[in-house]
Design a protein around this motif. Sequence first.
Motif, short mmCIF file in Angstrom:
data_model
loop_
_atom_site.label_atom_id
_atom_site.label_comp_id
_atom_site.label_asym_id
_atom_site.label_seq_id
_atom_site.Cartn_x
_atom_site.Cartn_y
_atom_site.Cartn_z
N ALA A 133 0.82 -1.22 0.00
CA ALA A 133 0.00 0.00 0.00
C ALA A 133 0.85 1.27 0.00
O ALA A 133 0.48 2.27 -0.61
N VAL A 134 1.99 1.23 0.69
CA VAL A 134 2.81 2.43 0.83
C VAL A 134 3.73 2.64 -0.36
O VAL A 134 3.84 3.75 -0.90
N VAL A 135 4.42 1.58 -0.78
CA VAL A 135 5.40 1.70 -1.88
C VAL A 135 5.14 0.59 -2.91
O VAL A 135 5.94 -0.34 -3.06
N PRO A 136 4.03 0.66 -3.64
CA PRO A 136 3.72 -0.41 -4.60
C PRO A 136 4.76 -0.52 -5.72
O PRO A 136 4.95 -1.60 -6.28
N GLY A 137 5.43 0.58 -6.03
CA GLY A 137 6.42 0.55 -7.10
C GLY A 137 7.60 -0.35 -6.83
O GLY A 137 8.31 -0.75 -7.77
N LEU A 138 7.84 -0.71 -5.57
CA LEU A 138 8.93 -1.62 -5.24
C LEU A 138 8.63 -3.06 -5.63
O LEU A 138 9.54 -3.88 -5.74
N PHE A 139 7.35 -3.38 -5.83
CA PHE A 139 6.96 -4.76 -6.05
C PHE A 139 6.51 -5.04 -7.48
O PHE A 139 6.48 -6.20 -7.90
N THR A 140 6.14 -4.03 -8.22
CA THR A 140 5.70 -4.24 -9.60
C THR A 140 5.91 -2.96 -10.40
O THR A 140 5.75 -1.85 -9.88
N ALA A 141 6.30 -3.16 -11.66
CA ALA A 141 6.49 -2.02 -12.56
C ALA A 141 5.33 -1.87 -13.54
O ALA A 141 5.34 -0.94 -14.35
N TYR A 142 4.36 -2.76 -13.48
CA TYR A 142 3.24 -2.71 -14.42
C TYR A 142 2.22 -1.65 -14.00
O TYR A 142 2.03 -1.37 -12.82
N ASP A 143 1.54 -1.12 -15.00
CA ASP A 143 0.45 -0.17 -14.77
C ASP A 143 -0.80 -0.95 -14.37
O ASP A 143 -1.22 -1.86 -15.10
N PRO A 144 -1.43 -0.62 -13.23
CA PRO A 144 -2.63 -1.37 -12.82
C PRO A 144 -3.88 -1.01 -13.61
O PRO A 144 -4.89 -1.72 -13.51
N ILE A 145 -3.84 0.08 -14.37
CA ILE A 145 -5.02 0.54 -15.09
C ILE A 145 -4.95 0.19 -16.57
O ILE A 145 -5.89 -0.34 -17.15
N ALA A 146 -3.82 0.50 -17.18
CA ALA A 146 -3.66 0.27 -18.62
C ALA A 146 -3.24 -1.16 -18.89
O ALA A 146 -2.41 -1.73 -18.17
N GLY A 147 -3.83 -1.77 -19.92
CA GLY A 147 -3.51 -3.14 -20.29
C GLY A 147 -2.96 -3.25 -21.70
O GLY A 147 -3.03 -2.30 -22.47
N VAL A 148 -2.42 -4.41 -21.99
CA VAL A 148 -1.91 -4.71 -23.32
C VAL A 148 -2.79 -5.81 -23.90
O VAL A 148 -2.72 -6.96 -23.46
N PRO A 149 -3.66 -5.49 -24.88
CA PRO A 149 -4.60 -6.49 -25.40
C PRO A 149 -3.93 -7.77 -25.88
O PRO A 149 -4.50 -8.86 -25.74
N ALA A 150 -2.73 -7.66 -26.41
CA ALA A 150 -2.04 -8.87 -26.90
C ALA A 150 -1.65 -9.80 -25.75
O ALA A 150 -1.35 -10.98 -25.99
N GLU A 151 -1.63 -9.28 -24.52
CA GLU A 151 -1.22 -10.09 -23.36
C GLU A 151 -2.41 -10.58 -22.53
O GLU A 151 -2.23 -11.06 -21.42
N LYS A 152 -3.62 -10.50 -23.06
CA LYS A 152 -4.79 -10.79 -22.24
C LYS A 152 -4.88 -12.28 -21.89
O LYS A 152 -4.49 -13.16 -22.66
N LEU A 153 -5.41 -12.51 -20.68
CA LEU A 153 -5.68 -13.86 -20.16
C LEU A 153 -4.46 -14.78 -20.22
O LEU A 153 -4.58 -15.96 -20.53
N ARG A 154 -3.30 -14.22 -19.90
CA ARG A 154 -2.10 -15.04 -19.77
C ARG A 154 -2.09 -15.69 -18.39
O ARG A 154 -2.35 -15.01 -17.39
N PRO A 155 -1.75 -16.98 -18.30
CA PRO A 155 -1.72 -17.64 -16.99
C PRO A 155 -0.53 -17.16 -16.16
O PRO A 155 0.39 -16.53 -16.70
N PRO A 156 -0.55 -17.43 -14.85
CA PRO A 156 0.58 -17.03 -14.00
C PRO A 156 1.89 -17.61 -14.51
O PRO A 156 1.97 -18.76 -14.92
N GLY A 157 2.93 -16.80 -14.48
CA GLY A 157 4.25 -17.22 -14.93
C GLY A 157 5.29 -16.22 -14.52
O GLY A 157 5.04 -15.32 -13.70
N ALA A 158 6.49 -16.37 -15.08
CA ALA A 158 7.59 -15.50 -14.70
C ALA A 158 7.32 -14.05 -15.08
O ALA A 158 7.65 -13.11 -14.34
N GLY A 159 6.71 -13.81 -16.24
CA GLY A 159 6.44 -12.45 -16.67
C GLY A 159 5.30 -11.80 -15.92
O GLY A 159 5.33 -10.58 -15.69
N HIS A 160 4.30 -12.58 -15.58
CA HIS A 160 3.13 -12.07 -14.86
C HIS A 160 2.84 -13.04 -13.71
O HIS A 160 2.31 -14.13 -13.92
N LEU A 161 3.22 -12.63 -12.52
CA LEU A 161 3.17 -13.54 -11.36
C LEU A 161 1.76 -14.07 -11.09
O LEU A 161 1.58 -15.23 -10.76
N PHE A 162 0.75 -13.21 -11.24
CA PHE A 162 -0.64 -13.60 -11.04
C PHE A 162 -1.40 -13.69 -12.36
O PHE A 162 -2.63 -13.77 -12.37
#
Length: 292
Positions: free
Chosen positions: A49-78
Amino acid sequence: MTGASVPGAGGVGSGGVPVPARAARRPRGRVAVGLVVAWLMVGLVLLWAVVPGLFTAYDPIAGVPAEKLRPPGAGHLFGTDAVGRDVFARVVHGSVHSLSGALVAVGVGLLLGTLLGLLAGAAGGVADAAVMRVVDVLLSVPGLLLALTVIILLGPGTVNVAIAVGIGSVAAFARLARAEVVRVRRTDYVEAAFGSGGRFGAVLWRHVLPNSLGPVVALAALQFGAAILAISTLGFLGYGAEPPTPEWGLLIAEGRNYLATSWWLTTLPGAVVVAVVLAAGRISRSIGRERG
C-alpha cells in the motif's frame, strides 16, 4: 498415588502456582512461527500500500490487449486479465484501497463503540439500560445487512463503504468496552481514586479507560481482518470502488465470468484476502493473550 504425573497435566511454577499444560510444554522465549508469518503477511501488504512501485512495474489501469488472459508465470506472477492488465500489479495497487477502508472502518467502530461502552458502563442506571438496548438491537442485525442499509443512505463509494462497515461493528465494540468498564469500575484502586476526591471524568480518563482497552484493542485487530473481508464483499457486490479502480473485491468480481477458463483472476486475489484476514485474526489472538 502421590507424586505421580498425569499425562497432559501442567506443571507447578514458582511459589507453587499451577502452570497450564500447554504453557508448561512451551519453552520460554520461543517465538510462535504462525505469529511471525502473520506479522510478515500484514507487513508485506502494508508495504504494497505504501510503496507499490517496489513490487511491480506494471500499470494497474492500462492493459496490453495482446497479453490478455495469460496464466501465471515469470512475466506475470498472477497472470493477466481480460484486457491484458497484470493481476499482481492490480492486487498490489489495490491494497491501499482495501487497507485504508479497513482502517477507517475499525476507527469508526472503535471510537463510537468505546465511547458508548464507556458511557454505559460508567453511568449505569437508565443510561446503561438505554445504550445496551440499542446495542442489542444492532447485534441482532447481521453486520453485512446493516452495512448495506447504511450504504443505501450514504450511497456507494469506497469511503461510504468503510463508514458503513464501521457502523456495523460499533455494537461489538460497545458491548465489550462496557463489560470491561464495569469490571474496572468495581476495582479497589478505582474506588480509592473516587474516595480520595477524584473527579468523575478524571478518574474515568486516568484509571478506568486505560485499564479497559486491552480486550478492545484485541477486538480491533480482529475487526481489521473482518473489515477487509466485508469491504471486499461489498466491492464484489458493486457498492465499492468503480472500475477500473484496482480494489480487491472488484478484482474478484471482474474475474468471475472467466472462472472456468482463467481461474487465477478470482483465486489469487481471493487468496490474498483470505491470507490477510487469517493473519489479522492470528495477531488478534496474540494481543488478547498478552493483555489478558
